[in-house]
Design a protein around this motif. Structure first.
Motif, PDB file in Angstrom:
ATOM      1  N   GLY A  41       0.825  -1.195   0.000  1.00 38.53           N
ATOM      2  CA  GLY A  41       0.000   0.000   0.000  1.00 38.53           C
ATOM      3  C   GLY A  41       0.863   1.250   0.000  1.00 38.53           C
ATOM      4  N   ALA A  42       0.230   2.391  -0.165  1.00 38.75           N
ATOM      5  CA  ALA A  42       0.966   3.649  -0.300  1.00 38.75           C
ATOM      6  C   ALA A  42       1.797   3.969   0.938  1.00 38.75           C
ATOM      7  CB  ALA A  42      -0.015   4.783  -0.587  1.00 38.75           C
ATOM      8  N   ALA A  43       1.218   3.757   2.123  1.00 43.06           N
ATOM      9  CA  ALA A  43       1.944   4.079   3.351  1.00 43.06           C
ATOM     10  C   ALA A  43       3.162   3.169   3.521  1.00 43.06           C
ATOM     11  CB  ALA A  43       1.018   3.950   4.562  1.00 43.06           C
ATOM     12  N   SER A  44       2.995   1.881   3.236  1.00 39.19           N
ATOM     13  CA  SER A  44       4.107   0.939   3.357  1.00 39.19           C
ATOM     14  C   SER A  44       5.224   1.268   2.365  1.00 39.19           C
ATOM     15  CB  SER A  44       3.618  -0.491   3.123  1.00 39.19           C
ATOM     16  OG  SER A  44       2.747  -0.905   4.143  1.00 39.19           O
ATOM     17  N   LYS A  45       4.851   1.708   1.178  1.00 36.89           N
ATOM     18  CA  LYS A  45       5.863   2.077   0.185  1.00 36.89           C
ATOM     19  C   LYS A  45       6.701   3.256   0.684  1.00 36.89           C
ATOM     20  CE  LYS A  45       3.554   0.590  -4.087  1.00 36.89           C
ATOM     21  NZ  LYS A  45       2.944   1.081  -5.352  1.00 36.89           N
ATOM     22  N   GLN A 189       3.254  15.182   7.224  1.00 32.02           N
ATOM     23  CA  GLN A 189       3.152  15.032   8.672  1.00 32.02           C
ATOM     24  C   GLN A 189       3.793  13.722   9.126  1.00 32.02           C
ATOM     25  OE1 GLN A 189      -0.698  15.873  10.306  1.00 32.02           O
ATOM     26  NE2 GLN A 189      -0.210  15.011  12.313  1.00 32.02           N
ATOM     27  N   ILE A 190       3.607  12.661   8.337  1.00 31.01           N
ATOM     28  CA  ILE A 190       4.186  11.371   8.682  1.00 31.01           C
ATOM     29  C   ILE A 190       5.711  11.459   8.693  1.00 31.01           C
ATOM     30  CG2 ILE A 190       4.454   8.984   7.860  1.00 31.01           C
ATOM     31  CD1 ILE A 190       1.593   9.056   6.920  1.00 31.01           C
ATOM     32  N   ASP A 191       6.264  12.264   7.781  1.00 33.37           N
ATOM     33  CA  ASP A 191       7.719  12.444   7.724  1.00 33.37           C
ATOM     34  C   ASP A 191       8.283  12.881   9.076  1.00 33.37           C
ATOM     35  OD1 ASP A 191       8.214  11.769   5.071  1.00 33.37           O
ATOM     36  OD2 ASP A 191       7.760  13.763   4.338  1.00 33.37           O
ATOM     37  N   LYS A 192       7.504  13.681   9.811  1.00 32.84           N
ATOM     38  CA  LYS A 192       7.992  14.245  11.071  1.00 32.84           C
ATOM     39  C   LYS A 192       7.822  13.288  12.252  1.00 32.84           C
ATOM     40  CE  LYS A 192       6.453  18.781   9.387  1.00 32.84           C
ATOM     41  NZ  LYS A 192       5.469  19.883   9.588  1.00 32.84           N
ATOM     42  N   LEU A 193       7.011  12.246  12.055  1.00 29.70           N
ATOM     43  CA  LEU A 193       6.661  11.375  13.175  1.00 29.70           C
ATOM     44  C   LEU A 193       7.506  10.120  13.258  1.00 29.70           C
ATOM     45  CD1 LEU A 193       2.751  11.555  12.881  1.00 29.70           C
ATOM     46  CD2 LEU A 193       4.191  12.731  14.551  1.00 29.70           C
ATOM     47  N   TRP A 194       8.072   9.689  12.130  1.00 29.94           N
ATOM     48  CA  TRP A 194       8.711   8.379  12.093  1.00 29.94           C
ATOM     49  C   TRP A 194      10.121   8.467  11.531  1.00 29.94           C
ATOM     50  CZ3 TRP A 194       6.098   4.721  14.598  1.00 29.94           C
ATOM     51  CH2 TRP A 194       4.712   4.884  14.736  1.00 29.94           C
ATOM     52  N   ALA A 195      10.950   7.517  11.963  1.00 31.02           N
ATOM     53  CA  ALA A 195      12.321   7.410  11.474  1.00 31.02           C
ATOM     54  C   ALA A 195      12.565   5.978  11.015  1.00 31.02           C
ATOM     55  CB  ALA A 195      13.312   7.803  12.564  1.00 31.02           C
ATOM     56  N   PRO A 196      12.131   5.627   9.792  1.00 28.71           N
ATOM     57  CA  PRO A 196      12.353   4.263   9.296  1.00 28.71           C
ATOM     58  C   PRO A 196      13.834   3.925   9.244  1.00 28.71           C
ATOM     59  CG  PRO A 196      10.773   5.435   7.907  1.00 28.71           C
ATOM     60  CD  PRO A 196      11.399   6.455   8.806  1.00 28.71           C
ATOM     61  N   GLY A 197      14.142   2.654   9.455  1.00 29.84           N
ATOM     62  CA  GLY A 197      15.522   2.209   9.391  1.00 29.84           C
ATOM     63  C   GLY A 197      15.984   1.585  10.695  1.00 29.84           C
ATOM     64  N   GLU A 198      17.127   0.949  10.647  1.00 28.07           N
ATOM     65  CA  GLU A 198      17.638   0.208  11.799  1.00 28.07           C
ATOM     66  C   GLU A 198      17.924   1.119  12.995  1.00 28.07           C
ATOM     67  OE1 GLU A 198      20.867  -3.357  12.699  1.00 28.07           O
ATOM     68  OE2 GLU A 198      21.031  -2.176  10.839  1.00 28.07           O
ATOM     69  N   SER A 199      18.512   2.274  12.758  1.00 26.71           N
ATOM     70  CA  SER A 199      18.809   3.179  13.876  1.00 26.71           C
ATOM     71  C   SER A 199      17.529   3.741  14.476  1.00 26.71           C
ATOM     72  CB  SER A 199      19.732   4.316  13.408  1.00 26.71           C
ATOM     73  OG  SER A 199      19.126   5.074  12.376  1.00 26.71           O
ATOM     74  N   GLY A 200      16.527   4.013  13.621  1.00 30.75           N
ATOM     75  CA  GLY A 200      15.244   4.488  14.130  1.00 30.75           C
ATOM     76  C   GLY A 200      14.561   3.448  14.991  1.00 30.75           C
ATOM     77  N   ALA A 201      14.675   2.172  14.595  1.00 29.45           N
ATOM     78  CA  ALA A 201      14.095   1.085  15.388  1.00 29.45           C
ATOM     79  C   ALA A 201      14.772   0.984  16.744  1.00 29.45           C
ATOM     80  CB  ALA A 201      14.220  -0.233  14.625  1.00 29.45           C
ATOM     81  N   SER A 202      16.099   1.075  16.760  1.00 29.09           N
ATOM     82  CA  SER A 202      16.842   1.003  18.023  1.00 29.09           C
ATOM     83  C   SER A 202      16.481   2.159  18.939  1.00 29.09           C
ATOM     84  CB  SER A 202      18.344   1.003  17.746  1.00 29.09           C
ATOM     85  OG  SER A 202      18.723  -0.134  17.001  1.00 29.09           O
ATOM     86  N   GLU A 203      16.345   3.338  18.362  1.00 33.78           N
ATOM     87  CA  GLU A 203      15.985   4.514  19.155  1.00 33.78           C
ATOM     88  C   GLU A 203      14.582   4.367  19.739  1.00 33.78           C
ATOM     89  OE1 GLU A 203      16.087   8.158  21.041  1.00 33.78           O
ATOM     90  OE2 GLU A 203      17.723   6.981  20.172  1.00 33.78           O
ATOM     91  N   ARG A 204      13.655   3.862  18.944  1.00 32.46           N
ATOM     92  CA  ARG A 204      12.280   3.670  19.420  1.00 32.46           C
ATOM     93  C   ARG A 204      12.256   2.666  20.577  1.00 32.46           C
ATOM     94  NH1 ARG A 204       7.209   6.041  18.220  1.00 32.46           N
ATOM     95  NH2 ARG A 204       8.222   6.772  16.335  1.00 32.46           N
ATOM     96  N   LEU A 205      13.018   1.579  20.459  1.00 30.79           N
ATOM     97  CA  LEU A 205      13.068   0.582  21.532  1.00 30.79           C
ATOM     98  C   LEU A 205      13.690   1.173  22.799  1.00 30.79           C
ATOM     99  CD1 LEU A 205      12.671  -2.323  22.511  1.00 30.79           C
ATOM    100  CD2 LEU A 205      14.907  -2.881  21.543  1.00 30.79           C
ATOM    101  N   ASP A 361      -3.676  -0.490   2.844  1.00 28.14           N
ATOM    102  CA  ASP A 361      -3.206   0.641   2.054  1.00 28.14           C
ATOM    103  C   ASP A 361      -2.722   1.789   2.930  1.00 28.14           C
ATOM    104  OD1 ASP A 361      -2.743   1.820  -0.550  1.00 28.14           O
ATOM    105  OD2 ASP A 361      -4.388   3.186  -0.119  1.00 28.14           O
ATOM    106  N   CYS A 362      -3.319   1.948   4.114  1.00 32.22           N
ATOM    107  CA  CYS A 362      -3.056   3.142   4.924  1.00 32.22           C
ATOM    108  C   CYS A 362      -2.042   2.948   6.033  1.00 32.22           C
ATOM    109  CB  CYS A 362      -4.360   3.653   5.544  1.00 32.22           C
ATOM    110  SG  CYS A 362      -5.589   4.209   4.348  1.00 32.22           S
ATOM    111  N   LEU A 363      -1.842   1.706   6.477  1.00 36.97           N
ATOM    112  CA  LEU A 363      -0.966   1.471   7.623  1.00 36.97           C
ATOM    113  C   LEU A 363       0.504   1.398   7.226  1.00 36.97           C
ATOM    114  CD1 LEU A 363      -2.828  -1.249   9.735  1.00 36.97           C
ATOM    115  CD2 LEU A 363      -2.259   1.069  10.483  1.00 36.97           C
ATOM    116  N   LEU A 364       1.341   2.092   7.959  1.00 36.12           N
ATOM    117  CA  LEU A 364       2.778   1.952   7.787  1.00 36.12           C
ATOM    118  C   LEU A 364       3.230   0.553   8.179  1.00 36.12           C
ATOM    119  CD1 LEU A 364       3.847   5.349   9.380  1.00 36.12           C
ATOM    120  CD2 LEU A 364       3.966   4.786   6.944  1.00 36.12           C
ATOM    121  N   ASP A 365       2.540  -0.046   9.148  1.00 32.00           N
ATOM    122  CA  ASP A 365       2.922  -1.372   9.631  1.00 32.00           C
ATOM    123  C   ASP A 365       2.059  -2.476   9.021  1.00 32.00           C
ATOM    124  OD1 ASP A 365       0.489  -1.025  10.927  1.00 32.00           O
ATOM    125  OD2 ASP A 365       1.292  -1.211  12.954  1.00 32.00           O
TER     126      ASP A 365
END
Length: 474
Positions: A41-45, A189-205, A361-365
């Motif tokens: 979906g668009a968000a996942s892309k 707005q989504i650009d400001k909320l999330w940090a995709p990638g391995e470092s973003g995942a580590s930071e979120r955890l 289509d709408c979910l990032l996850d």
């Protein structure tokens, strides 16, 4: 090394094996052979684009990105560059299992070594079976009697100390060539909320541990709080492994699984496993009712109500807040996901597949296993599902978990000035209260598209093969 849903360097079994063999050619393929219903979906892309950019940077800009039929791309790649071994971490979607089996056979016929690994699950689906060797269909026995007693999850491995990468510039089309970013500029707005990638995942955890885990059991149900880990998209794209999360949680509490919140959170990782388990053993899960008694259920064809639901214009505040959160942020609080799902399937009598498609289509996850299993759970059609007669009342649920209306006011600002007493049910507010709050039902905010009490009864009657007319609130 064929990267798929494992876009990380740490705890990547296939990459670790490859690094020990010699020179690596890292490859990602946007597979054009993916069946239409399962295309991203668009968000996942959007997420995938940024995740691939992050991985490329981690690989010193030596990730090879290509698009096309994955089997043909790999076979051509192997022939052209005399590749001796191809490795990947397994995927569990039915179409990917079929494709991977064909690719593996074709490579072996060419004399190429193929090695595959488990990089995304704590337990392989075929390792956890009942005593009679049949798959579990109920979560608690699966998790408590099956998973936890089979073997402990694998300890995560570190990032390979050395990676010798052979970069073939003519074979790299670049991340941008995959055309993953949306053409419509809806994602600012989504650009400001999330940090995709391995470092973003580590930071979120690291933000979640060690403090938030302790309040997880109670805080996870409050949509206005940051009570969940927010790791689902990172897990789906494999920027972090469930093994890393599992052991990080245990380490943060010194192994004390008795601590409140810890067992609850680990069991949610278990539910993710159960979803993949069901998809593996019952591959029709994404489109067919798990329970056969729903095969002839009389769903309603109601495009107008479906659109109201999708756009957060149902007139039921907690439902609208959830659907607007989905559109604005690419995610939705888990408690609210259950509420909007129940409302669609039971109050509107629209089949769960329509809701699953919108979420996809709408979910990032968006995750085929979790999306399918969870929608079937809330619809009452799935394995170990909530019974169909369990119909969430969005008003009382909102009053319980968003008592002051903080979540509703964030996503339905037109209701900001309503007192707490009526924020969940503005149709019950006296005229003078609505006037004072500058709310005109049907103009500033929609009137409810269904009567909650009547639509609940209609759902129950339809389940009993009866049907009564539905009257909306005036």
């Amino acid at each position: 090394m064929w990267f798929r849903q494992d876009l990380r360097l740490r705890d990547n079994p296939a990459l670790s094996f490859a690094s020990e063999q010699g020179t690596i050619v890292p490859l990602y393929i946007a597979d054009s052979s993916c069946p239409q219903p399962f295309q991203l979906g668009a968000a996942s892309k959007w997420w995938l684009h940024h995740s691939l950019q992050s991985l490329d940077q981690s690989l010193d800009n030596k990730l090879h990105c290509k698009s096309g039929d994955a089997q043909q791309v790999i076979l051509d790649f192997v022939k052209t560059h005399s590749i001796q071994c191809v490795v990947w971490n397994r995927c569990y979607e039915p179409w990917q299992i079929k494709r991977d089996t064909q690719i593996k056979q074709a490579l072996k016929e060419m004399g190429v070594t193929v090695k595959t690994f488990n990089g995304s699950l704590l337990w392989e689906p075929w390792e956890v079976l009942k005593k009679d060797q049949t798959p579990y269909k109920v979560f608690t026995p699966y998790y408590r009697n099956g998973c936890l007693r089979v073997q402990s999850p694998r300890m995560p491995s570190p990032e390979p100390q050395t990676l010798s990468i052979d970069y073939l510039q003519q074979e790299d089309m670049g991340v941008s060539s995959l055309n993953l970013l949306p053409s419509i500029n809806w994602h600012t707005q989504i650009d400001k909320l999330w940090a995709p990638g391995e470092s973003g995942a580590s930071e979120r955890l690291s933000q979640f541990l060690p403090n938030h885990i302790k309040q997880y059991k109670s805080a996870r149900d409050i949509p206005s709080l940051l009570g969940t880990s927010g790791l689902s998209a990172h897990l789906h794209f494999g920027e972090i492994s469930p093994n890393q999360v599992w052991f990080a949680v245990l380490h943060s509490v010194q192994g004390n699984t008795e601590q409140e919140g810890v067992d609850c959170y680990l069991s949610e990782l278990g539910w993710r496993e159960f979803s993949y388990y069901l998809l593996y053993h019952f591959p029709t899960l994404p489109d067919k009712n798990f329970s056969p008694k729903f095969e002839h259920f009389r769903w309603r064809n109601d495009p107008a109500s479906l659109k109201n639901w999708q756009q957060g214009q149902t007139g039921i505040p907690i439902i609208d807040a959830g659907m607007r959160e989905l559109w604005q942020t690419g995610t939705m609080h888990n408690r609210v996901r259950m509420l909007v799902g129940s409302f669609l399937v039971k109050n509107l009598l629209i089949e769960w597949q329509q809701g699953a498609a919108w979420f996809w289509d709408c979910l990032l996850d968006a995750d085929l296993a979790s999306n399918s299993a969870s929608w079937q759970w809330v619809a009452g059609t799935g394995a170990d599902a909530a019974p169909y007669f369990r119909i969430f009342n969005p008003v009382t649920q909102g009053q319980k978990f968003d008592s002051r209306g903080d979540y509703i006011r964030k996503y339905c600002p037109e209701l900001n000035d309503l007192p707490d007493k009526y924020i969940h049910n503005p149709w019950d507010a006296p005229a003078e209260v609505l006037t004072s709050a500058k709310v005109r039902l049907g103009k500033d905010y929609p009137a409810p598209i269904v009567d909650l009490k009547l639509s609940r009864q209609r759902a129950l009657d339809t389940f009993k093969e009866k049907e009564i007319p539905l009257q909306p609130i005036g």
